[in-house]
Design a protein around this motif. Structure first.
Motif, PDB file in Angstrom:
ATOM      1  N   TYR A   1       0.808  -1.214   0.000  1.00 29.24           N
ATOM      2  CA  TYR A   1       0.000   0.000   0.000  1.00 29.24           C
ATOM      3  C   TYR A   1       0.845   1.270   0.000  1.00 29.24           C
ATOM      4  N   PRO A   2       0.560   2.164  -0.948  1.00 22.75           N
ATOM      5  CA  PRO A   2       1.281   3.442  -0.991  1.00 22.75           C
ATOM      6  C   PRO A   2       1.179   4.196   0.328  1.00 22.75           C
ATOM      7  N   SER A   3       0.069   4.044   1.036  1.00 24.95           N
ATOM      8  CA  SER A   3      -0.118   4.758   2.296  1.00 24.95           C
ATOM      9  C   SER A   3       1.003   4.400   3.273  1.00 24.95           C
ATOM     10  N   ILE A   4       1.261   3.122   3.420  1.00 27.01           N
ATOM     11  CA  ILE A   4       2.298   2.680   4.356  1.00 27.01           C
ATOM     12  C   ILE A   4       3.673   3.109   3.856  1.00 27.01           C
ATOM     13  N   ARG A   5       3.909   2.941   2.564  1.00 26.05           N
ATOM     14  CA  ARG A   5       5.204   3.351   2.003  1.00 26.05           C
ATOM     15  C   ARG A   5       5.479   4.834   2.305  1.00 26.05           C
ATOM     16  N   ALA A   6       4.467   5.669   2.083  1.00 25.95           N
ATOM     17  CA  ALA A   6       4.654   7.107   2.302  1.00 25.95           C
ATOM     18  C   ALA A   6       4.807   7.429   3.783  1.00 25.95           C
ATOM     19  N   LEU A   7       4.074   6.689   4.638  1.00 28.09           N
ATOM     20  CA  LEU A   7       4.121   6.998   6.071  1.00 28.09           C
ATOM     21  C   LEU A   7       5.440   6.565   6.697  1.00 28.09           C
ATOM     22  N   VAL A   8       6.040   5.477   6.235  1.00 27.18           N
ATOM     23  CA  VAL A   8       7.362   5.098   6.754  1.00 27.18           C
ATOM     24  C   VAL A   8       8.333   6.256   6.517  1.00 27.18           C
ATOM     25  N   ASN A   9       8.374   6.748   5.279  1.00 29.01           N
ATOM     26  CA  ASN A   9       9.288   7.862   5.001  1.00 29.01           C
ATOM     27  C   ASN A   9       8.917   9.103   5.812  1.00 29.01           C
ATOM     28  N   TYR A  10       7.615   9.414   5.849  1.00 21.92           N
ATOM     29  CA  TYR A  10       7.196  10.604   6.589  1.00 21.92           C
ATOM     30  C   TYR A  10       7.554  10.493   8.075  1.00 21.92           C
ATOM     31  N   ARG A  11       7.250   9.360   8.706  1.00 27.02           N
ATOM     32  CA  ARG A  11       7.442   9.271  10.164  1.00 27.02           C
ATOM     33  C   ARG A  11       8.934   9.357  10.525  1.00 27.02           C
ATOM     34  N   VAL A  12       9.786   8.800   9.672  1.00 29.11           N
ATOM     35  CA  VAL A  12      11.234   8.958   9.892  1.00 29.11           C
ATOM     36  C   VAL A  12      11.637  10.418   9.651  1.00 29.11           C
ATOM     37  N   ALA A  13      11.163  10.975   8.533  1.00 24.53           N
ATOM     38  CA  ALA A  13      11.537  12.347   8.181  1.00 24.53           C
ATOM     39  C   ALA A  13      11.068  13.341   9.246  1.00 24.53           C
ATOM     40  N   HIS A  14       9.896  13.086   9.799  1.00 21.39           N
ATOM     41  CA  HIS A  14       9.333  13.999  10.797  1.00 21.39           C
ATOM     42  C   HIS A  14      10.213  14.038  12.052  1.00 21.39           C
ATOM     43  N   GLU A  15      10.728  12.876  12.474  1.00 25.95           N
ATOM     44  CA  GLU A  15      11.608  12.862  13.639  1.00 25.95           C
ATOM     45  C   GLU A  15      12.910  13.624  13.337  1.00 25.95           C
ATOM     46  N   LEU A  16      13.424  13.446  12.135  1.00 27.59           N
ATOM     47  CA  LEU A  16      14.640  14.177  11.744  1.00 27.59           C
ATOM     48  C   LEU A  16      14.363  15.681  11.684  1.00 27.59           C
ATOM     49  N   TYR A  17      13.166  16.028  11.224  1.00 28.85           N
ATOM     50  CA  TYR A  17      12.754  17.436  11.168  1.00 28.85           C
ATOM     51  C   TYR A  17      12.734  18.038  12.571  1.00 28.85           C
ATOM     52  N   LYS A  18      12.193  17.260  13.524  1.00 28.39           N
ATOM     53  CA  LYS A  18      12.150  17.750  14.904  1.00 28.39           C
ATOM     54  C   LYS A  18      13.557  17.853  15.496  1.00 28.39           C
ATOM     55  N   LEU A  19      14.467  17.027  14.996  1.00 25.62           N
ATOM     56  CA  LEU A  19      15.871  17.114  15.436  1.00 25.62           C
ATOM     57  C   LEU A  19      16.624  18.224  14.690  1.00 25.62           C
ATOM     58  N   GLU A  20      15.894  18.981  13.874  1.00 25.78           N
ATOM     59  CA  GLU A  20      16.432  20.155  13.166  1.00 25.78           C
ATOM     60  C   GLU A  20      17.514  19.821  12.148  1.00 25.78           C
ATOM     61  N   VAL A  21      17.345  18.665  11.515  1.00 20.20           N
ATOM     62  CA  VAL A  21      18.239  18.315  10.409  1.00 20.20           C
ATOM     63  C   VAL A  21      17.789  19.051   9.158  1.00 20.20           C
ATOM     64  N   PRO A  22      18.682  19.772   8.493  1.00 19.09           N
ATOM     65  CA  PRO A  22      18.268  20.443   7.262  1.00 19.09           C
ATOM     66  C   PRO A  22      18.224  19.479   6.071  1.00 19.09           C
ATOM     67  N   LEU A  23      17.402  19.754   5.114  1.00 17.13           N
ATOM     68  CA  LEU A  23      17.367  19.140   3.784  1.00 17.13           C
ATOM     69  C   LEU A  23      16.981  17.660   3.763  1.00 17.13           C
ATOM     70  N   ILE A  24      17.637  16.849   4.630  1.00 11.57           N
ATOM     71  CA  ILE A  24      17.432  15.395   4.553  1.00 11.57           C
ATOM     72  C   ILE A  24      15.950  15.017   4.718  1.00 11.57           C
ATOM     73  N   PRO A  25      15.234  15.573   5.702  1.00 11.12           N
ATOM     74  CA  PRO A  25      13.822  15.180   5.843  1.00 11.12           C
ATOM     75  C   PRO A  25      13.021  15.423   4.557  1.00 11.12           C
ATOM     76  N   ARG A  26      13.266  16.563   3.939  1.00 14.62           N
ATOM     77  CA  ARG A  26      12.553  16.869   2.703  1.00 14.62           C
ATOM     78  C   ARG A  26      12.897  15.896   1.596  1.00 14.62           C
ATOM     79  N   ILE A  27      14.171  15.521   1.511  1.00 14.28           N
ATOM     80  CA  ILE A  27      14.555  14.528   0.494  1.00 14.28           C
ATOM     81  C   ILE A  27      13.790  13.223   0.721  1.00 14.28           C
ATOM     82  N   LEU A  28      13.692  12.798   1.980  1.00  9.39           N
ATOM     83  CA  LEU A  28      13.003  11.531   2.270  1.00  9.39           C
ATOM     84  C   LEU A  28      11.538  11.576   1.868  1.00  9.39           C
TER      85      LEU A  28
END
Lengths: 308, 308, 308, 308, 308, 308
Positions: A152-179
């Motif tokens: 399911y695309p939903s799960i595929r997208a959420l795996v990337n989002y949930r990882v990216a969101h934690e990196l975003y909260k850790l104030e990592v630049p650029l990488i979260p958006r790439i994910l």
């Protein structure tokens, strides 16, 4: 422009090289960047490895047994730690290129940040297991939770989002958006890593869904293809550039369903348990428990042979 | 149909091969083609290399210095020249398969055409640098122009489109369409290579955008996800096939913004500086400076518990 | 959660591994799966090889001659037979993981089923050749049928769908869905393998099209980007899970055209020869020969300078 | 040893992991190394790229023209500079793992050293062009100098050796040996990077040739397969380890030919213009102009049917 | 033979196919084999992974820390267990193709055997660590034990041999020979997996060394390039085929050194502590402590200008 | 030389590029070549595919059945035909670079020649099946003919040689030599494609075997590792280049065995049924039925403790 070139390939190439290298094109703007860029390939490997950690048996080598599972997961996390440290460092370099920050300090911060993400993996795993339940319950066509994990695309997208969101909260630049853009390209689902999304989230079909940077989404929300949770408009600063970081996307409370093609824009609140019908355009708050549908779509009907 | 096969795999395969090779299926129609087809892999390499030329430091090897930049660019263009000549030749062959054109002549024309594209690179580079500025200014979530170059579907799609459009003007068959379809698959943005798009163009999110073959778009236009600039209907010739090449898509003048899901069809003109609201359906000219929104979406609201 | 970790990477990783392996997270739910999963790589190879069989000369090695065509096709089908048997077996295993079925029996059933698909290839080939004709006739921008075979998302998605649909009818679990999701990711077109689609089908642009599991579509139907043929709502069983397998998607009769963004939901019937306008929302039967358009989109127009 | 394991795979693996990780096996010796090792893949890329620089047109992309040659070479050298800097740094790290050297200093030294190798490329190119002449003149089976560049193990081994030797002189640890072992594996020719070999050197067939660390070979020397230029014996220090760095291999003067299987060991001098016959075993100096052959091989001849 | 073909490529290919498929060529001999063959790629992966287990930090990913080492090793061994089980099974199938053995039984035996090899890894690791010491002590050019692990053909060949030998003792068909031939191709060192070699074994340079199936080699033996430990001759059975499995290769006792090119053939015993000189040919027992050299190589010396 | 460079990397690279591109280095010699070179990768694919044709089931996909074997072989040969035509053409171009030959004529000749090789495949297959028998009979360690096909360097080298030899007879430049050098690199066996080798040929172990261009070898010959069948010396023309094409290598009659390390040089004849002992050096004819051994190797034996 062609007139200034003669037609010998070698000469033409020389002329084009010279023109492309001229200051006027390259050096007067900031579109060039001479530091080492994040590696899409490595970030793909990070996500591939993490999928094997988060859904062991579904992704990665599936021939282990429960006795050896901990080694598989340990080795995978170890690998992710090293790969991600390097990419986070590149993210930092991308941003601070012209400053004189100490490289070693950056490196240590990158490793700490990667470790910060590792610490969040059990939490991410729990969130995703609720998303899997939501997908299974939300789609009559789903035969098993396993099918939703694997297909399911939903799960595929959420795996990337949930990882990216934690990196975003850790104030990592650029990488979260790439994910999240990697998932966007694969699924057509565009979730900004800044969005805040609760557990049991499901997006059916998914293509064309847009969830903006300052969205807040509660638990047990279901969204269909083509739904936009966007900004209405945004203030510009005195240079004409948009002012960054202002809350400008919707808040969606728990247990809301939003049908395909609905567009909700601006910092509006969709109350708990509401159902938003397909293709609806909403720019105002909606109280809890609402059922919003387009006021009877009026269609006009002609006999066969008339033009549309 | 199965009845005529017995169940031995070898025999079944023989039967299927025979049936698939029979004239009735293959040779009576034009869906078969025995010349060497353009290579998607090679065209991917062309675009990968060109991205490194157009955005040095962002794509391709990023470890050069300004002193050696010209060699990187020179070697890349040289490689593109040779790869592209071959693919353009295959494009020509695809079209003229049954004619008796001289192969050598085709080859020379392919090389000239590839050189024609090379000559346009400085121009393409300038156009793209305006697109990058437009993306940065048009999205409050963008942290730097660099981020838009590296992550944004809008830029990814425009690189392919701007190259494809020059090849289209050089009358290369098939290849321009392959290039834009490659971007379509990656970004969900479908721009026909025939469309004519001015500088400072930005597509936010992008998924589901369709821009038709005969569109003309001015400078500084911004378009959101799900926007269609399409044809309304098209005349058929006496064999029932659509008449090719008639202007049938919108003209969008400078400084227009078109919000998500809007559909503009037919050869209509959207006047300079207009703003087209989300989900609007437009089939007529819009004068300059207009603000077009759907006439108050009427929504109906029920209490909790009622069915939609 | 971070508090319980100290900051030594080795210790943190140990803690995270332990937490991820704990029963509470993994073993109490069915989201884990320790059998060998279907291989996306192998299924990609199956589809790549089948495209070469179904459109020889367009896909796969294009340097054969008519004298040797049958060997190319024979070798390709032979390869597909073996690859697909293995993947179908994995599909069976995915479903029956906890039962005590005889492995050998499963293996034989998998081979029989793969052979069943092989037998259908001439039929699939015939269906696709009608889809190619429909694409050429349906798009004024198409220069040749060859271009539609090689470039058009519609054909790419239909190859996967038509193969997946035959596997679905052969009651193969999981694999059909994987095949259509592969196409969904590439094209943005989401056709459930259970849908029943007649000959001469064309989807222009395609991004965002959704065609649900129990749809029935006649011959000579044309559909544009962003069209949804979906379910309206669905009954839940006593555990709150959706009841599976109920007909809940539209029936579209022959010769219907559905323009971009139209949404048709529920078990409604769109009568033969009808034309459904863009962005229309339909939840009721439409009689044959209808022309359905949104009742004059009312747009409001402001002078330049006013906010939207 | 097996007795202490029971037969459950998971338990066995745990036991083996524990045993392999126990101090007694790993930590009491210096055979483990936890720093990042040189990458064979990257060094292969370095040599592949250098072959394209040293023999443009024979290796690497061969489709350039003389007008663009300088860009190809420039881009290649630039790439080698960066790749090699990184690998040389790893070579330094390999050696100084337990010291507290400043990383930044190491990095700068690595870059300087890589640049030192770059400076030597014109010299290496000149040497290799004499080796090519020697191969062509030395083998009646050679049809052209081009054939020797493209096919002959002698040239393949000498490219690696001549590069490795310059790195050896620049005191790079480990990397030179890796480069010559790469050639050893491909050609069966084992030249230590410390050996000093003059211009116009040719090794026919090559398999089994061994040239030791302190060999000195003049100009215009020809050597056949299976020739050893080795050490006779070597002194041990008080711990029983061989004393490193003592001259212990032959000196071969100009214009010498050494036929297949000859073995020359120890610090002996083979005088200018000598010819050493096949299978000869030499442990003493040979004056200039000598012809050394085995004193009439005595062979014994039996009639058919007798055993050997 | 050509006469019977005409010159149309399609016809020629048909004729050749028919001839190659004719019974007389294929089916009357045992040179064809229709079962699934062992995979060289998978066996390469097994050896690559095992090198990372046996020399952690030198091979495989080198970025782990001592805290996570056990996961890396555990995951690697787990992977090897599964890969090797499959390949061992194929080895069994290769041998028993025409028998009616139970497949499931074979599979279980293959897994048991793979586990048997896993159990031997600590022993293999210990043996190899002595070989590393021997290489460092035996070569004055070796700068560190690490260099011998990473670069020396001796170690590369012994890793494959020591693994292959354990599989040979576990009576696995075919696979052990494939593993030693893989090393033979890379290093020029041909050790039969049946040979029995003690600890502290070192082969300098290595190219051309041959160690036969029934060799027994003690501890602390050193061997140079081109040494053969072979069979003298072998009895044939009544069909003219060699009688398999008879001891026919040398026994080399502890502390022996054998210099380059020496040939020792037949079931002879080289006594403890002996030194065998280069190029010596030995077919009889040598007592302990011997120093065997060729009786003064007689060389003949001519003046410059004479022919050899 | 370094003095003339300053130490800025960019400047150094510019200087080196300039120097490498200067006429004196490149353009005054014939070591440069600007036409497209044969592709080692493609030739590897040719040999990989041919191995699957010559030993179906052992190489290539092994999952076919006898019913579909002919398609596998047909598709493989078809592929070889096209790949090889292209590579043969490049071989022709390599040689005739400066002439004004018609390209089209070359292309046709290349295709004819590739077809010529195809015609020889049944013959090559027959020859190789005798070689397989010879390997099985000649090595007591061989467990089955299958093992020799799959593992033995002798068969690997002979497949390449027998194909290369046919191409050599068809007067293809360069390609035959590349094929045998590919085998040389893998096996250490160096057979010149010009050599003429009869059926039932076996090389045990193989490393270091050299068989020269004008060798003629009868049927049922067995050769061991390190055997040289070479040239003694060769006349030079007035420019000092070797005169090409003169018969200068041995003739080995039927049923001869040559043991390891024997060297036979010059146009000598080894009579039918002779056995040549190890390490023997032969430069004269040997009558049929001879047994040639070194006249009692005289060895000198010291007591333990004496130096060698």
């Amino acid at each position: 422009m062609e007139e200034k070139f003669d037609s010998n390939p070698g000469d033409v190439i020389e002329d084009v090289v010279r023109e492309l290298c001229r200051d006027s094109i390259y050096h007067s703007s900031d579109i060039n960047h001479f530091a080492e860029m994040p590696s899409i390939d490595k970030l793909n490997e990070v996500m591939y490895t993490l999928r094997g950690v988060l859904f062991p048996g579904y992704y990665g080598d599936s021939t282990f047994t429960s006795k050896t599972l901990h080694h598989r997961i340990g080795a995978s996390i170890d690998r992710v730690y090293h790969l991600l440290s390097e990419q986070i460092l590149r993210g930092f370099c991308f941003e601070c290129i012209n400053t004189d920050k100490d490289m070693k300090e950056c490196q240590e911060k990158a490793e700490e940040t990667a470790l910060g993400l590792i610490k969040k993996l059990p939490y991410i795993s729990k969130m995703l297991s609720t998303d899997v339940q939501a997908a299974y319950r939300g789609d009559p066509a789903a035969k098993s939770t396993g099918e939703t994990i694997f297909c399911y695309p939903s799960i595929r997208a959420l795996v990337n989002y949930r990882v990216a969101h934690e990196l975003y909260k850790l104030e990592v630049p650029l990488i979260p958006r790439i994910l999240t853009e990697m998932a966007h390209s694969e699924t057509g689902i565009d979730i900004h890593p800044g969005a805040d999304i609760g557990e049991y989230f499901f997006m059916d079909h998914g293509t064309g869904i847009v969830i903006g940077e300052t969205c807040i989404i509660g638990r047990n929300v279901r969204v269909y293809q083509g739904v936009t949770l966007g900004a209405k408009s945004f203030p510009l600063d005195k240079d004409g550039n948009p002012v960054k970081g202002i809350p400008r996307h919707p808040i969606v409370e728990d247990d809301v369903i939003i049908y395909s093609g609905a567009t909700i824009v601006g910092r509006v609140r969709i109350g708990k348990g509401s159902v938003i019908g397909g293709n609806v355009w909403i720019t105002k708050d909606v109280p809890p428990g609402s059922r919003i549908v387009q006021y009877r779509t009026r269609v006009q009907q002609f006999m066969f042979g008339e033009g549309i």
